[in-house]
Design an enzyme around this catalytic site. Sequence first.
Site, PDB file in Angstrom:
ATOM      1  N   GLN A  24       0.822  -1.222   0.000  1.00 15.79           N
ATOM      2  CA  GLN A  24       0.000   0.000   0.000  1.00 15.79           C
ATOM      3  C   GLN A  24       0.857   1.274   0.000  1.00 15.79           C
ATOM      4  O   GLN A  24       0.477   2.282  -0.587  1.00 15.79           O
ATOM      5  CB  GLN A  24      -0.920  -0.024   1.228  1.00 15.79           C
ATOM      6  CG  GLN A  24      -2.053   0.972   1.192  1.00 15.79           C
ATOM      7  CD  GLN A  24      -3.263   0.479   0.405  1.00 15.79           C
ATOM      8  OE1 GLN A  24      -3.639  -0.666   0.528  1.00 15.79           O
ATOM      9  NE2 GLN A  24      -3.850   1.338  -0.392  1.00 15.79           N
ATOM     10  N   LYS A  78      -2.829  -0.727   6.637  1.00 16.81           N
ATOM     11  CA  LYS A  78      -3.833  -1.753   6.335  1.00 16.81           C
ATOM     12  C   LYS A  78      -4.373  -2.300   7.643  1.00 16.81           C
ATOM     13  O   LYS A  78      -3.688  -2.254   8.673  1.00 16.81           O
ATOM     14  CB  LYS A  78      -3.185  -2.901   5.547  1.00 16.81           C
ATOM     15  CG  LYS A  78      -4.171  -3.771   4.822  1.00 16.81           C
ATOM     16  CD  LYS A  78      -4.637  -3.135   3.517  1.00 16.81           C
ATOM     17  CE  LYS A  78      -5.852  -3.828   2.936  1.00 16.81           C
ATOM     18  NZ  LYS A  78      -6.221  -3.278   1.633  1.00 16.81           N
ATOM     19  N   ASP A 120     -12.203  -3.235   2.058  1.00 15.58           N
ATOM     20  CA  ASP A 120     -11.391  -4.236   1.333  1.00 15.58           C
ATOM     21  C   ASP A 120     -12.258  -5.502   1.305  1.00 15.58           C
ATOM     22  O   ASP A 120     -13.487  -5.407   1.479  1.00 15.58           O
ATOM     23  CB  ASP A 120     -10.046  -4.468   2.039  1.00 15.58           C
ATOM     24  CG  ASP A 120      -9.062  -5.293   1.202  1.00 15.58           C
ATOM     25  OD1 ASP A 120      -8.464  -4.733   0.277  1.00 15.58           O
ATOM     26  OD2 ASP A 120      -8.895  -6.505   1.463  1.00 15.58           O
ATOM     27  N   ASN A 153     -16.571  -6.173  -5.077  1.00 13.92           N
ATOM     28  CA  ASN A 153     -16.542  -4.757  -5.458  1.00 13.92           C
ATOM     29  C   ASN A 153     -15.636  -4.507  -6.661  1.00 13.92           C
ATOM     30  O   ASN A 153     -16.049  -3.869  -7.636  1.00 13.92           O
ATOM     31  CB  ASN A 153     -16.105  -3.918  -4.256  1.00 13.92           C
ATOM     32  CG  ASN A 153     -15.911  -2.460  -4.616  1.00 13.92           C
ATOM     33  OD1 ASN A 153     -14.793  -1.993  -4.726  1.00 13.92           O
ATOM     34  ND2 ASN A 153     -17.001  -1.759  -4.855  1.00 13.92           N
ATOM     35  N   SER A 180     -10.279   7.453  -3.031  1.00 15.68           N
ATOM     36  CA  SER A 180     -10.369   7.666  -1.580  1.00 15.68           C
ATOM     37  C   SER A 180      -9.692   8.980  -1.204  1.00 15.68           C
ATOM     38  O   SER A 180     -10.205   9.747  -0.383  1.00 15.68           O
ATOM     39  CB  SER A 180      -9.692   6.518  -0.830  1.00 15.68           C
ATOM     40  OG  SER A 180     -10.597   5.450  -0.644  1.00 15.68           O
TER      41      SER A 180
HETATM   42  P1  NDP Z   1     -14.972  -8.191  -1.982  1.00 15.94           P
HETATM   43  O1  NDP Z   1     -15.096  -8.768  -0.653  1.00 15.94           O
HETATM   44  O2  NDP Z   1     -15.964  -7.199  -2.444  1.00 15.94           O
HETATM   45  O3  NDP Z   1     -14.912  -9.335  -3.082  1.00 15.94           O
HETATM   46  C1  NDP Z   1     -13.939 -10.330  -3.042  1.00 15.94           C
HETATM   47  C2  NDP Z   1     -14.271 -11.370  -4.091  1.00 15.94           C
HETATM   48  O4  NDP Z   1     -13.199 -12.298  -4.151  1.00 15.94           O
HETATM   49  C3  NDP Z   1     -15.522 -12.170  -3.785  1.00 15.94           C
HETATM   50  O5  NDP Z   1     -16.141 -12.562  -4.960  1.00 15.94           O
HETATM   51  C4  NDP Z   1     -14.957 -13.355  -3.018  1.00 15.94           C
HETATM   52  O6  NDP Z   1     -15.776 -14.497  -3.066  1.00 15.94           O
HETATM   53  C5  NDP Z   1     -13.668 -13.601  -3.763  1.00 15.94           C
HETATM   54  N1  NDP Z   1     -12.690 -14.243  -2.858  1.00 15.94           N
HETATM   55  C6  NDP Z   1     -12.284 -13.847  -1.630  1.00 15.94           C
HETATM   56  N2  NDP Z   1     -11.401 -14.698  -1.090  1.00 15.94           N
HETATM   57  C7  NDP Z   1     -11.245 -15.659  -2.008  1.00 15.94           C
HETATM   58  C8  NDP Z   1     -10.464 -16.833  -2.032  1.00 15.94           C
HETATM   59  N3  NDP Z   1      -9.686 -17.183  -1.005  1.00 15.94           N
HETATM   60  N4  NDP Z   1     -10.536 -17.581  -3.156  1.00 15.94           N
HETATM   61  C9  NDP Z   1     -11.311 -17.195  -4.201  1.00 15.94           C
HETATM   62  N5  NDP Z   1     -12.068 -16.107  -4.213  1.00 15.94           N
HETATM   63  C10 NDP Z   1     -12.042 -15.347  -3.140  1.00 15.94           C
HETATM   64  O7  NDP Z   1     -13.468  -7.561  -2.062  1.00 15.94           O
HETATM   65  P2  NDP Z   1     -12.911  -6.482  -3.059  1.00 15.94           P
HETATM   66  O8  NDP Z   1     -13.507  -6.650  -4.390  1.00 15.94           O
HETATM   67  O9  NDP Z   1     -12.966  -5.166  -2.384  1.00 15.94           O
HETATM   68  O10 NDP Z   1     -11.361  -6.888  -3.105  1.00 15.94           O
HETATM   69  C11 NDP Z   1     -10.845  -7.834  -4.029  1.00 15.94           C
HETATM   70  C12 NDP Z   1      -9.332  -7.664  -4.147  1.00 15.94           C
HETATM   71  O11 NDP Z   1      -9.010  -6.343  -4.586  1.00 15.94           O
HETATM   72  C13 NDP Z   1      -8.551  -7.849  -2.832  1.00 15.94           C
HETATM   73  O12 NDP Z   1      -7.277  -8.391  -3.140  1.00 15.94           O
HETATM   74  C14 NDP Z   1      -8.376  -6.415  -2.355  1.00 15.94           C
HETATM   75  O13 NDP Z   1      -7.288  -6.287  -1.474  1.00 15.94           O
HETATM   76  C15 NDP Z   1      -8.127  -5.713  -3.675  1.00 15.94           C
HETATM   77  N6  NDP Z   1      -8.376  -4.279  -3.687  1.00 15.94           N
HETATM   78  C16 NDP Z   1      -9.598  -3.763  -3.330  1.00 15.94           C
HETATM   79  C17 NDP Z   1      -9.813  -2.408  -3.395  1.00 15.94           C
HETATM   80  C18 NDP Z   1     -11.153  -1.813  -3.130  1.00 15.94           C
HETATM   81  O14 NDP Z   1     -11.324  -0.620  -3.385  1.00 15.94           O
HETATM   82  N7  NDP Z   1     -12.138  -2.570  -2.686  1.00 15.94           N
HETATM   83  C19 NDP Z   1      -8.721  -1.476  -3.749  1.00 15.94           C
HETATM   84  C20 NDP Z   1      -7.522  -2.120  -4.192  1.00 15.94           C
HETATM   85  C21 NDP Z   1      -7.352  -3.466  -4.134  1.00 15.94           C
HETATM   86  P3  NDP Z   1     -16.667 -14.900  -1.780  1.00 15.94           P
HETATM   87  O15 NDP Z   1     -17.828 -14.005  -1.811  1.00 15.94           O
HETATM   88  O16 NDP Z   1     -16.973 -16.322  -2.001  1.00 15.94           O
HETATM   89  O17 NDP Z   1     -15.770 -14.689  -0.583  1.00 15.94           O
END
Ligand code: NDP
Length: 463
Positions: free
Chosen positions: A128, A143, A183, A258, A395
């Site tokens: 980050q 974080k 996150d 997201n 953000s």
């Molecule tokens: P969400 O919780 O909204 O979505 C995560 C998604 O990934 C879900 O579909 C989830 O499925 C799936 N998932 C989580 N863990 C696993 C796993 N172990 N194996 C397979 N699929 C998995 O999170 P975000 O979309 O916010 O974040 C996704 C990624 O993006 C992360 O790495 C986060 O750190 C990164 N990120 C997010 C930002 C943000 O603004 N939100 C900014 C920058 C990076 P299920 O519902 O089954 O858990």
Amino acid sequence: MTEMAILKDAKTLEEKLAERYVNEVYRIVIKRNPGEKEFHQATREIFDSLIPLFAKYPRYMEQGILERIVEPERTIMFRVPWVDDKGKIRVNRGYRVQYNSAIGPYKGGIRFHPSVNSSIMKFLGFEQIFKNALTGLPIGGGKGGADFDPKGKSEGEIMRFTQSFMTELYRHIGPDIDVPAGDIGVGQREIGYMFGHYKRIKGAFEAGVFTGKNPTFWGSLGRKEATGYGAVYFTREMLRSKGLDLKGMTVIVSGSGNVSIYAIEKAQALGAKVVACSDSNGYIYDEKGLDLATIKQIKEVERKRIREYVNYHPRAKYREGCSGIWAIPCDIAMPCATQNEIDEQSARMLVKNGVKAVVEGANMPCTLEAIDVFINNGVLFGPGKAANAGGVAVSALEMAQNSMRLPWSFEEVDRKLQEIMKRIYRQCINASEEFGYPGNLMIGANISGFRKVADAMIIQGVV
Ligand code: NDP
């Protein structure tokens, strides 16, 4: 200690000295942080990328920047007790890693997922720092999270847990101290509960203490979309450099949270065909292109599993397990779910099927071995800390709006986001060229993010 293969073999004397220094610091990291494999992986990638910088500018080694920057300024670990719907007392562990404040207040999301531990918090916090520097906005790196599993919990349980989490965290954060966001497992709903509880404890409406808020209480329009949209804008720049266009490309986006949902939305808007997405149980494949309205209904409204999609669209296929998604032929792969979802085997499969670009919407979704496969096979590779920086960039724009007490329109935020993603891309390309690895965006991102923070640290003395 595996060094990345993408660095040149024939090294100058300066590069050899830099390499020896980097390896020495890496050894200290391993010794001081035993068993923290994700953290080791993130430091290995960044450290190796910095060898060309240290060879050219030895002052960063003389100033001991690497030794300092790899150690968080502060780590807070705390008990989060709460009561479930059956009246049973439960306990989780909460974290906040305040990594680096050289260029601004600590800034970084909060993750609720059972896998959360000190290694994952530190790898995310360390990355980050450089991501935030790349945005060109005044934000430091941090974080946080908890090993709490929101799956299957009632609305009341989520609220009680989140409030208990905040009962401890509130004393460590503030608009000029540390500004959390969402996150994995933490979206607008959870940010709302955290903000409400913080406000109640502090007795003050400090809007700038969180970002990713609902727009009804000063959240920025466009924040929800920013990470996914930003990753697609970054992809567009990568493709443009090769005279290519998203229009007509076949895209796979893993996850359905997201980042994924808004990456799909923007990719479709720019003319791509997105054929697959997933959750942690399995993936769906819709050859004719995914219907995003259905995905939003399942994931954002009903909070159900992605397998439900085939009930609405029987032509689509659902498969259990996550890694199979990378066996689907595509032009562009966007891993947007979680760390280490693309390993060497999946990377080889993507290359065999002719993938042109891999863009990390998630944090560290590709293993070091997978990145080597992409780079050695001439696949365009967009590293997460550049490609997914749009979320934290917006953000920072939310913080600016909160300070001014004036909201911007969605269009204005989106225009600024596009400019920022272009600027990040240019910075990465320029640094990759300056340091002898033209087109290697990973080396470019690591060097240019690191340099900004390192220069600030040097000016501020031994901090
Ligand atoms: P969400 O919780 O909204 O979505 C995560 C998604 O990934 C879900 O579909 C989830 O499925 C799936 N998932 C989580 N863990 C696993 C796993 N172990 N194996 C397979 N699929 C998995 O999170 P975000 O979309 O916010 O974040 C996704 C990624 O993006 C992360 O790495 C986060 O750190 C990164 N990120 C997010 C930002 C943000 O603004 N939100 C900014 C920058 C990076 P299920 O519902 O089954 O858990």
